[in-house]
Write an enzyme that holds these catalytic residues in place. Structure first.
Site, PDB file in Angstrom:
ATOM      1  N   PHE A 123       2.162   8.254  -1.274  1.00  0.00           N
ATOM      2  CA  PHE A 123       1.525   6.966  -1.052  1.00  0.00           C
ATOM      3  C   PHE A 123       0.021   7.017  -1.338  1.00  0.00           C
ATOM      4  CE2 PHE A 123       4.942   6.776   2.405  1.00  0.00           C
ATOM      5  CZ  PHE A 123       5.890   6.384   1.482  1.00  0.00           C
ATOM      6  N   TRP A 166       0.838  -1.204   0.000  1.00  0.00           N
ATOM      7  CA  TRP A 166       0.000   0.000   0.000  1.00  0.00           C
ATOM      8  C   TRP A 166       0.870   1.250   0.000  1.00  0.00           C
ATOM      9  CZ3 TRP A 166      -0.340   4.181   3.261  1.00  0.00           C
ATOM     10  CH2 TRP A 166      -1.445   5.014   3.119  1.00  0.00           C
ATOM     11  N   HIS A 167       2.025   1.188   0.671  1.00  0.00           N
ATOM     12  CA  HIS A 167       2.882   2.363   0.772  1.00  0.00           C
ATOM     13  C   HIS A 167       3.580   2.700  -0.537  1.00  0.00           C
ATOM     14  CE1 HIS A 167       2.298   1.815   5.105  1.00  0.00           C
ATOM     15  NE2 HIS A 167       2.708   3.064   5.230  1.00  0.00           N
ATOM     16  N   GLY A 168       3.698   1.763  -1.429  1.00  0.00           N
ATOM     17  CA  GLY A 168       4.322   2.092  -2.704  1.00  0.00           C
ATOM     18  C   GLY A 168       4.713   0.864  -3.491  1.00  0.00           C
TER      19      GLY A 168
END
Length: 478
Positions: free
Chosen positions: A478, A324-326
């Site tokens: 993000f 999810w963060h990248g």
């Protein structure tokens, strides 16, 4: 439009004044929130507005259909379409090139090239945040936890509310949507509290995070030229950079929302005073961790199943959290690293050991708790190196040098920037049982008006005079 920019300094008071000019007329007030939020969001790129409008309309219509349909199979189809389409849009903008490039790496030994398949896409700021907020609404309507609304302005305001639009907190419809469906009147004590929280958030961003970034960027960009002690310093400073940056944004967002009569959920609760990794994740980015818990972990069976599935469920939420963060393997590895730290706690039943107050009521923690906090911070620190590194190879070499090369390379460090860290840690420790650092008790020294205003002016001065180089908020990517 950055919270720490001159443009926002003009935008906020103008929006505030116009908003309360239409108070008493709920529908008009909500329409104004939507317009103001779209102006705020479109400041980066006007094309982003189309995406958020599409996601909002899709979730709004799917909610109405879910409420009307009685057939369980039809309702499941509607929910599936809403979830798949929202995730598909997110996936295309955020992960398409990542998967194509990794597929290319796998197929290149076979002579297959996919160069023409990659595309140049701008990642819309905040897309992960508002997509998850929209998804939670559809899922909650499907589960019967909330009734679908037919009030379009209120729903569009719920998804696009500008203070928390681009970096959270990721709100649930059960908390935020009802606030847009009832009249709001100006509340001076609430607004004053919001201003105090904004000031603390600006201090964390401008004095702490932006100053830490100078050393962090210098060392991580060329870590092989520095000694191991420099790497330790950079890792510690990055831990406070990302905390000051992200929790600072959350404080500004929550405080700004209070100016408009809206209460958002708390997103950080002094995570670096945690006594184990499980407690850390209950106090770090709370809106995201609870989202994963409620919509992924528990539906998979949570911890109420066989041990093998508990381990699987834990790895699933942490790997998804990392992704999810990248779209980078470093984020996936960071998630896997925390899963490995979390699994022993959950299997031994110690993951719920610290669910109450952040720390004892005594002025100083006991020696045992101090050691547990230090150990937890060290483990989290190693994870932040993985998170911040450009590649997994860089992360491995960086960490290895931290433990094998014990010398310091001379570099320029401003002592006052260390002072801001000490103030941050000290104030948050003293105020650990309050809602935020400037939430002062009604008794004691801070109950005197002159003392409080002196503190406020000092922090305003620090933010204006000793701020670091202005930078975008880390979580905008993000």
């Amino acid at each position: 439009m950055l919270f720490n920019s001159f443009a926002f300094l003009l935008y906020l008071p103008l929006t505030f004044l116009l908003y309360w000019c239409v108070s008493g007329k709920l529908r008009r007030q909500n329409c104004f929130v939507v317009v103001a939020s779209y102006v705020f969001y479109g400041w980066w790129d006007r094309r982003f507005v189309v995406l958020i409008a599409f996601a909002t309309l899709l979730s709004y219509l799917s909610g109405i259909l879910l409420d009307r349909l009685g057939n369980k199979r039809h309702r499941r189809i509607v929910l599936s379409v809403s979830v798949v389409v929202n995730l598909a849009v997110l996936g295309v903008f955020k992960y398409y090139n990542f998967f194509v490039e990794n597929l290319q790496a796998l197929l290149s030994p076979l002579g297959v090239r996919l160069d023409d398949v990659t595309v140049s896409l701008i990642l819309p700021v905040g897309i992960s945040f508002y997509t998850f907020q929209a998804l939670s609404y559809s899922i909650d309507v499907y589960r019967g936890r909330i009734k679908a609304t037919r009030d379009a302005p209120a729903f569009f305001a719920f998804i696009s509310f500008f203070p928390q639009l681009v970096a959270g907190p990721i709100e649930r419809a059960t908390n935020l949507l009802p606030q847009f469906m009832k009249p709001r009147k100006f509340d001076y004590p609430m607004a004053a509290e919001g201003c105090r929280q904004i000031l603390w958030g600006l201090f964390k961003k401008m004095a702490v995070a932006d100053n830490c970034a100078v050393v962090v960027n210098q060392v991580f960009a060329d870590y092989e030229s520095f000694g191991g002690l420099n790497l330790w310093l950079a890792a510690i400073l990055f831990a406070f950079q990302i905390y000051g940056d992200f929790s600072g944004y959350s404080d500004i967002a929550i405080g700004t929302a209070k100016l408009f009569g809206i209460r958002l959920m708390r997103n950080f609760n002094i995570p670096y005073f945690s006594r184990d990794v499980a407690e850390f994740w209950r106090r770090w980015h709370i809106s995201l961790t609870t989202w994963f818990r409620d919509y992924i972990y528990i539906p998979l069976g949570g911890s109420r199943c066989r041990r093998g599935r508990v381990v699987r469920n834990t790895f699933v939420i942490f790997l998804v959290s990392g992704l999810w963060h990248g779209a980078e393997w470093t984020f996936v590895a960071w998630g896997a690293y925390h899963a490995m730290l979390f699994v022993p706690l959950i299997l031994s039943g110690r993951n719920r050991k610290y669910t109450g107050t952040p720390a004892p009521t005594s002025i100083f923690p006991a020696m045992g708790e101090s050691l547990m906090m230090a150990q937890t911070f060290l483990l989290v620190l190693i994870g932040w190196v993985i998170f911040r590194a450009d590649t997994l190879t860089d992360a491995f070499h960086f960490i290895a040098r931290m433990f094998t090369d014990m010398h310091f390379t001379p570099m320029s460090i401003k002592e006052r920037n260390i002072l801001w860290l000490v103030i941050l840690i000290g104030v948050e420790w003293v105020q650990r049982h309050r809602s935020h650092a400037f939430d002062f008790p009604e008794t004691g020294l801070m109950s005197y008006r002159g003392v409080r205003w002196t503190v406020y002016y000092v922090f305003v001065f620090v933010c204006l005079v000793f701020c670091g180089t202005q930078g975008s908020f880390i979580y905008f990517q993000f």
